[in-house]
Design a protein around this motif. Structure first.
Motif, mmCIF file in Angstrom:
data_model
loop_
_atom_site.group_PDB
_atom_site.id
_atom_site.type_symbol
_atom_site.label_atom_id
_atom_site.label_comp_id
_atom_site.label_asym_id
_atom_site.label_seq_id
_atom_site.Cartn_x
_atom_site.Cartn_y
_atom_site.Cartn_z
ATOM 1 N N GLY A 162 0.801 -1.230 0.000
ATOM 2 C CA GLY A 162 0.000 0.000 0.000
ATOM 3 C C GLY A 162 0.832 1.278 0.000
ATOM 4 N N PRO A 163 1.778 1.436 0.932
ATOM 5 C CA PRO A 163 2.592 2.654 0.946
ATOM 6 C C PRO A 163 3.512 2.786 -0.268
ATOM 7 C CG PRO A 163 2.735 1.511 3.053
ATOM 8 C CD PRO A 163 2.005 0.610 2.105
ATOM 9 N N ARG A 164 3.757 1.706 -0.966
ATOM 10 C CA ARG A 164 4.649 1.722 -2.134
ATOM 11 C C ARG A 164 3.912 2.027 -3.431
ATOM 12 N NH1 ARG A 164 6.484 -1.221 1.823
ATOM 13 N NH2 ARG A 164 8.705 -1.564 2.143
ATOM 14 N N ILE A 165 2.595 2.191 -3.366
ATOM 15 C CA ILE A 165 1.798 2.536 -4.545
ATOM 16 C C ILE A 165 1.576 4.041 -4.524
ATOM 17 C CG2 ILE A 165 -0.416 2.227 -5.708
ATOM 18 C CD1 ILE A 165 -0.519 -0.586 -4.438
ATOM 19 N N ALA A 166 2.092 4.714 -5.535
ATOM 20 C CA ALA A 166 2.060 6.174 -5.552
ATOM 21 C C ALA A 166 0.683 6.733 -5.915
ATOM 22 C CB ALA A 166 3.107 6.703 -6.534
ATOM 23 N N SER A 167 -0.010 6.103 -6.812
ATOM 24 C CA SER A 167 -1.279 6.612 -7.316
ATOM 25 C C SER A 167 -2.411 6.412 -6.302
ATOM 26 C CB SER A 167 -1.636 5.894 -8.616
ATOM 27 O OG SER A 167 -2.902 6.289 -9.063
ATOM 28 N N VAL B 29 -2.919 -7.526 -8.724
ATOM 29 C CA VAL B 29 -3.370 -6.143 -8.929
ATOM 30 C C VAL B 29 -2.456 -5.169 -8.190
ATOM 31 C CG1 VAL B 29 -5.227 -4.516 -8.390
ATOM 32 C CG2 VAL B 29 -5.767 -6.709 -9.440
ATOM 33 N N LEU B 30 -2.124 -5.479 -6.946
ATOM 34 C CA LEU B 30 -1.267 -4.568 -6.178
ATOM 35 C C LEU B 30 0.144 -4.496 -6.742
ATOM 36 C CD1 LEU B 30 -2.303 -5.196 -2.461
ATOM 37 C CD2 LEU B 30 -3.085 -3.430 -4.038
#
Length: 105
Positions: free
Chosen positions: A23-28, A97-98
């Motif tokens: 989660g924290p590594r997904i920028a969008s 997806v993640l």
């Protein structure tokens, strides 16, 4: 509780762990949810819904399976195998997806 619920619990743990780690590594703030034949995303969902909605979806499906096997057992066959296959498919697709969302940067 059937033995397949251990697989279901493990799948929930994998989804929560993936949410907390990726989660924290997904920028969008929006995540692609489906891809067309050309490899381009066809629609997006909010990040929070994509991540935490999977847990609600998995719990709802498990509740439905329990209700069906409790109140209409004559129509339900292969409950344990169904729970195992659903749990693994949901966790693997969520990870897919993640990971695609993290790579999209």
């Amino acid at each position: 509780m059937v033995p397949a619920d251990y697989v279901f619990g493990f799948a929930i743990a994998v989804v929560v762990g993936a949410n907390l780690y990726l989660g924290p590594r997904i920028a969008s703030e929006r995540i692609a949810m489906q891809w067309g034949p050309n490899g381009e995303p066809t629609w997006y969902a909010p990040k929070w819904l994509t991540m935490w909605g999977m847990i609600a979806f998995m719990a709802a499906v498990r509740l439905f399976i329990w209700l069906a096997s409790t109140y209409a057992p004559q129509h339900v066959h292969g409950v344990e195998l169904g729970i195992i296959i659903f749990s693994l498919a949901a966790a693997i697709s969520h990870l897919f997806v993640l990971m695609k969302a993290r790579a999209a940067r």
